[in-house]
Design a protein around this motif. Structure first.
Motif, PDB file in Angstrom:
ATOM      1  N   PHE A   1       0.987   7.620   3.605  1.00  0.00           N
ATOM      2  CA  PHE A   1      -0.069   7.374   2.627  1.00  0.00           C
ATOM      3  C   PHE A   1      -0.155   8.554   1.663  1.00  0.00           C
ATOM      4  CE2 PHE A   1      -4.394   7.036   0.993  1.00  0.00           C
ATOM      5  CZ  PHE A   1      -4.514   5.670   0.781  1.00  0.00           C
TER       6      PHE A   1
ATOM      7  N   ASN B   1      -7.789   7.429  -4.568  1.00  0.00           N
ATOM      8  CA  ASN B   1      -8.004   6.896  -3.211  1.00  0.00           C
ATOM      9  C   ASN B   1      -8.512   7.921  -2.207  1.00  0.00           C
ATOM     10  OD1 ASN B   1      -5.761   8.469  -2.399  1.00  0.00           O
ATOM     11  ND2 ASN B   1      -4.343   6.791  -2.739  1.00  0.00           N
TER      12      ASN B   1
ATOM     13  N   TYR C   1      -9.794   7.377   1.714  1.00  0.00           N
ATOM     14  CA  TYR C   1      -8.990   7.956   2.790  1.00  0.00           C
ATOM     15  C   TYR C   1      -9.826   8.912   3.635  1.00  0.00           C
ATOM     16  CZ  TYR C   1      -5.109  10.232   5.184  1.00  0.00           C
ATOM     17  OH  TYR C   1      -4.251  10.729   6.146  1.00  0.00           O
TER      18      TYR C   1
ATOM     19  N   VAL D   1     -11.984   6.910   6.032  1.00  0.00           N
ATOM     20  CA  VAL D   1     -11.206   6.430   7.180  1.00  0.00           C
ATOM     21  C   VAL D   1     -10.919   7.582   8.139  1.00  0.00           C
ATOM     22  CG1 VAL D   1      -8.942   5.541   7.847  1.00  0.00           C
ATOM     23  CG2 VAL D   1     -10.196   4.458   5.985  1.00  0.00           C
TER      24      VAL D   1
ATOM     25  N   LYS E   1      -5.518  -0.755   0.132  1.00  0.00           N
ATOM     26  CA  LYS E   1      -6.483  -1.126   1.172  1.00  0.00           C
ATOM     27  C   LYS E   1      -5.791  -1.438   2.496  1.00  0.00           C
ATOM     28  CE  LYS E   1      -8.306  -4.665  -0.930  1.00  0.00           C
ATOM     29  NZ  LYS E   1      -7.468  -4.631  -2.140  1.00  0.00           N
TER      30      LYS E   1
ATOM     31  N   CYS F   1      -4.558   1.726   4.166  1.00  0.00           N
ATOM     32  CA  CYS F   1      -5.694   2.484   4.709  1.00  0.00           C
ATOM     33  C   CYS F   1      -6.195   1.831   5.991  1.00  0.00           C
ATOM     34  CB  CYS F   1      -6.821   2.536   3.679  1.00  0.00           C
ATOM     35  SG  CYS F   1      -7.235   4.201   3.128  1.00  0.00           S
TER      36      CYS F   1
ATOM     37  N   TRP G   1      -6.302   3.245  10.030  1.00  0.00           N
ATOM     38  CA  TRP G   1      -7.467   3.240  10.907  1.00  0.00           C
ATOM     39  C   TRP G   1      -7.224   2.386  12.141  1.00  0.00           C
ATOM     40  CZ3 TRP G   1     -10.948  -0.588  12.510  1.00  0.00           C
ATOM     41  CH2 TRP G   1     -12.044  -0.093  13.252  1.00  0.00           C
TER      42      TRP G   1
ATOM     43  N   LEU H   1     -11.568   2.295  -3.346  1.00  0.00           N
ATOM     44  CA  LEU H   1     -10.284   2.753  -3.875  1.00  0.00           C
ATOM     45  C   LEU H   1     -10.174   2.271  -5.314  1.00  0.00           C
ATOM     46  CD1 LEU H   1      -9.614   1.438  -0.748  1.00  0.00           C
ATOM     47  CD2 LEU H   1      -7.537   2.716  -1.216  1.00  0.00           C
TER      48      LEU H   1
END
Length: 234
Positions: free
Chosen positions: A25, A31, A35, A38, A59, A62, A66, A153
């Protein structure tokens, strides 16, 4: 003597592994807030978090990060049914994707939010728009969603788009001049899906024609993709 064209190679349809781990990522101003939200788990202010962003904003990536950390199950809202909620909550963590792209079964989503809080489970909801734009007909459900914290985001900025382009070229072991990256960055739709699509098309074209990936080739591929019409990249 007639000049022969170089032989074209057959482009094999081999899958390219796309990483959805945390190290894959790329964080940028567009973003970083989402991030960070999360990353803050399990120190969330609530059992429910909404992850909001336009198509192609990251999305899914992310949420996957998680889900791996929380050992969460993942399913789209379109498949969420009230009778399945107790079993889903028993996992302790759940990702419900595309919450704005399904209608009906609002009782299932409402039951999920209530039972998750009651049993101490975690829920991450993803959507392109805030809950007030989902067309919900259940006032109590809408109220619960509005009270839940959210992380937003934005569309990928130039720095992120450039970094993702380079990452995709490197993953395919393609040697591309920086001028090609800048050319694409200035013209591409701001979405990760658009980046994947153009890099895939350039990889195929370069292999088939036995050519390096140049600005003229990039321009040709962009025009070809635009003429076909871009799909919705969620």
């Amino acid at each position: 003597m007639t000049k022969r064209e170089p032989p074209r190679q057959l482009a094999l349809d081999l899958p390219v592994e796309e990483g959805h781990d945390a190290e894959d990522f790329l964080v940028s101003p567009s973003n970083e807030a989402a991030y960070a939200a999360v990353e803050a788990w399990p120190d969330w202010p609530d059992r429910v978090l909404l992850l909001i962003g336009p198509p192609g904003s990251g999305k899914t990536h992310c949420a996957a990060i998680w889900a791996a950390r929380a050992h969460a199950w993942t399913l789209p809202r379109a498949r969420l049914r009230a009778e399945d909620v107790p079993r889903l909550v028993s996992s302790g963590a759940l990702v419900v994707e595309d919450c704005d792209r399904a209608s009906g079964h609002e009782d299932a989503l409402f039951h999920l939010l209530n039972l998750a809080r009651e049993r101490g489970a975690w829920v991450l909801l993803t959507a392109r728009t805030p809950a007030s734009d989902w067309g919900l007909a259940t006032p109590d459900l809408l109220s619960r969603l509005r009270l839940a914290p959210s992380a937003v985001l934005g569309e990928p900025d130039d720095a992120l788009l450039r970094a993702v382009l380079v990452k995709h070229f490197v993953e395919r072991q393609l040697i591309v001049d920086t001028s090609v990256v800048e050319f694409l960055c200035a013209r591409l739709e701001r979405s990760m899906g658009a980046v994947r699509e153009v890099v895939d098309a350039l990889d195929r074209a370069g292999l088939e024609r036995g050519r390096r990936i140049t600005r003229p080739l990039a321009g040709e591929i962009l025009r070809s993709l635009e003429s076909r019409g871009a799909p919705d990249r969620a």
